[in-house]
Design a protein around this motif. Structure first.
Motif, PDB file in Angstrom:
ATOM      1  N   ARG A  90     -14.962 -35.403   7.150  1.00 36.01           N
ATOM      2  CA  ARG A  90     -16.056 -36.318   7.494  1.00 36.01           C
ATOM      3  C   ARG A  90     -16.168 -37.451   6.468  1.00 36.01           C
ATOM      4  O   ARG A  90     -16.444 -38.596   6.825  1.00 36.01           O
ATOM      5  N   THR A  91     -15.959 -37.128   5.196  1.00 38.45           N
ATOM      6  CA  THR A  91     -16.024 -38.148   4.152  1.00 38.45           C
ATOM      7  C   THR A  91     -14.946 -39.193   4.359  1.00 38.45           C
ATOM      8  O   THR A  91     -15.198 -40.409   4.307  1.00 38.45           O
ATOM      9  N   TRP A  92     -13.730 -38.740   4.618  1.00 40.24           N
ATOM     10  CA  TRP A  92     -12.618 -39.684   4.791  1.00 40.24           C
ATOM     11  C   TRP A  92     -12.764 -40.477   6.083  1.00 40.24           C
ATOM     12  O   TRP A  92     -12.369 -41.650   6.149  1.00 40.24           O
ATOM     13  N   GLU A  93     -13.342 -39.867   7.107  1.00 38.41           N
ATOM     14  CA  GLU A  93     -13.588 -40.599   8.349  1.00 38.41           C
ATOM     15  C   GLU A  93     -14.583 -41.738   8.113  1.00 38.41           C
ATOM     16  O   GLU A  93     -14.428 -42.833   8.653  1.00 38.41           O
ATOM     17  N   ALA A  94     -15.597 -41.467   7.295  1.00 33.55           N
ATOM     18  CA  ALA A  94     -16.568 -42.522   6.982  1.00 33.55           C
ATOM     19  C   ALA A  94     -15.881 -43.693   6.293  1.00 33.55           C
ATOM     20  O   ALA A  94     -16.152 -44.869   6.604  1.00 33.55           O
ATOM     21  N   LEU A  95     -14.979 -43.405   5.367  1.00 35.08           N
ATOM     22  CA  LEU A  95     -14.272 -44.463   4.656  1.00 35.08           C
ATOM     23  C   LEU A  95     -13.280 -45.186   5.565  1.00 35.08           C
ATOM     24  O   LEU A  95     -13.205 -46.419   5.566  1.00 35.08           O
ATOM     25  N   LEU A  96     -12.532 -44.423   6.348  1.00 33.09           N
ATOM     26  CA  LEU A  96     -11.502 -45.023   7.195  1.00 33.09           C
ATOM     27  C   LEU A  96     -12.088 -45.911   8.290  1.00 33.09           C
ATOM     28  O   LEU A  96     -11.544 -46.969   8.602  1.00 33.09           O
ATOM     29  N   TYR A  97     -13.218 -45.458   8.873  1.00 28.20           N
ATOM     30  CA  TYR A  97     -13.762 -46.163  10.030  1.00 28.20           C
ATOM     31  C   TYR A  97     -15.004 -46.993   9.698  1.00 28.20           C
ATOM     32  O   TYR A  97     -15.656 -47.514  10.591  1.00 28.20           O
ATOM     33  N   GLY A  98     -15.305 -47.112   8.401  1.00 33.63           N
ATOM     34  CA  GLY A  98     -16.406 -47.969   7.987  1.00 33.63           C
ATOM     35  C   GLY A  98     -17.763 -47.499   8.469  1.00 33.63           C
ATOM     36  O   GLY A  98     -18.603 -48.314   8.876  1.00 33.63           O
ATOM     37  N   LYS A  99     -18.006 -46.181   8.422  1.00 33.25           N
ATOM     38  CA  LYS A  99     -19.267 -45.604   8.880  1.00 33.25           C
ATOM     39  C   LYS A  99     -20.096 -45.097   7.700  1.00 33.25           C
ATOM     40  O   LYS A  99     -19.578 -44.800   6.632  1.00 33.25           O
ATOM     41  N   LYS A 100     -21.390 -44.994   7.930  1.00 31.08           N
ATOM     42  CA  LYS A 100     -22.249 -44.357   6.935  1.00 31.08           C
ATOM     43  C   LYS A 100     -22.101 -42.840   7.035  1.00 31.08           C
ATOM     44  O   LYS A 100     -21.735 -42.306   8.080  1.00 31.08           O
ATOM     45  N   LEU A 101     -22.387 -42.162   5.927  1.00 31.12           N
ATOM     46  CA  LEU A 101     -22.263 -40.706   5.886  1.00 31.12           C
ATOM     47  C   LEU A 101     -23.546 -40.091   5.369  1.00 31.12           C
ATOM     48  O   LEU A 101     -24.045 -40.456   4.307  1.00 31.12           O
ATOM     49  N   PHE A 113     -15.760 -43.578  -5.050  1.00 32.83           N
ATOM     50  CA  PHE A 113     -16.024 -44.544  -3.985  1.00 32.83           C
ATOM     51  C   PHE A 113     -17.482 -44.537  -3.545  1.00 32.83           C
ATOM     52  O   PHE A 113     -17.852 -45.218  -2.591  1.00 32.83           O
ATOM     53  N   TYR A 114     -18.338 -43.795  -4.250  1.00 31.84           N
ATOM     54  CA  TYR A 114     -19.738 -43.661  -3.821  1.00 31.84           C
ATOM     55  C   TYR A 114     -20.492 -44.985  -3.938  1.00 31.84           C
ATOM     56  O   TYR A 114     -20.371 -45.716  -4.928  1.00 31.84           O
ATOM     57  N   ASN A 115     -21.267 -45.297  -2.917  1.00 29.98           N
ATOM     58  CA  ASN A 115     -22.277 -46.349  -3.009  1.00 29.98           C
ATOM     59  C   ASN A 115     -23.428 -45.965  -2.090  1.00 29.98           C
ATOM     60  O   ASN A 115     -23.221 -45.392  -1.019  1.00 29.98           O
TER      61      ASN A 115
END
Length: 231
Positions: A175-186, A198-200
């Motif tokens: 789920r974390t990598w999906e958020a990064l790959l697809y530009g989604k919030k987590l 990579f946290y913000n």
């Protein structure tokens, strides 16, 4: 002259019925066997870990604790981005969670109830319900595994991915990598996210209890991935 081949398996192949296959592969001493642990070892109760020393040349896990405990190689992810025709995507949601019940179903329900009570449109799909569990109203039960590309359709059309880690997990899940790959919030209950390189706070929201979740974080549709290299 025999050619060498590298065979890559997921963790569920570490079972007695796979041994004859592993033996055939290793008849050629040049062949290599790689195992990738896509889940924590404690989530399975029938793995034969003796195969690691008998047949496996490389074993890799995403979980730092399992890497240290079982002497595995650690690598945080194996993922790459999939393209999808957005004309085929399902309806838009504010928050999306797809996963197996495991030992976290009560927590899944708590998060779902809190979000829906705060007028957040949820897209929750639950698989592998445990004995005695029934699907909670408003969620979808997944009785058969769906292709990963079909799952990604849900990710494309959500505002925020929900991550609920299972007890004993460490590191970062898909789920974390999906958020990064697809530009989604987590939205995640994984405290490791707070120390991730990579946290913000614009993209990641940590919570220990559902009541800690800021509904505005989920509802805000103005988010843009701040680092274009993560997409």
């Amino acid at each position: 002259e025999n050619q060498s081949t590298c065979y890559i398996f997921f963790m569920d192949w570490l079972k007695s019925e796979s041994e004859s296959l592993f033996r055939r592969i290793k008849k050629n001493p040049k062949n290599r066997i790689v195992i990738y642990f896509e889940d924590i070892i404690a989530s399975r109760n029938s793995l034969d870990l003796t195969f690691l020393s008998k047949y496996v040349d490389l074993a890799v896990t995403f979980d730092q604790l399992d890497a240290a405990k079982y002497g595995l190689e650690y690598y945080p992810t194996f993922m790459s981005k999939l393209s999808e025709d957005e004309n085929n995507i399902l309806q838009l949601s504010d928050a999306c969670f797809f996963g197996a019940s495991k030992k976290r179903y009560s927590e899944i329900i708590r998060v779902f109830r809190y979000l829906t009570e705060n007028e957040i449109a949820c897209d929750f799909g639950i698989s592998r319900l445990n004995k005695g569990e029934v699907i909670y109203p408003g969620m979808s039960e997944i009785k058969y595994l769906i292709p990963y590309k079909k799952y990604i359709q849900h990710i494309y059309k959500t505002n925020c991915i929900v991550e609920l880690i299972q007890e004993g997990s460490s590191g970062y899940t898909l789920r974390t990598w999906e958020a990064l790959l697809y530009g989604k919030k987590l939205l995640t209950n994984n405290p490791n996210i707070l120390s991730a390189p990579f946290y913000n706070e614009a993209q990641f929201c940590y919570f220990s209890n559902p009541e800690d979740i800021d509904p505005n974080f989920v509802k805000n549709k103005d988010f843009k991935c701040p680092n274009t290299s993560c997409i």
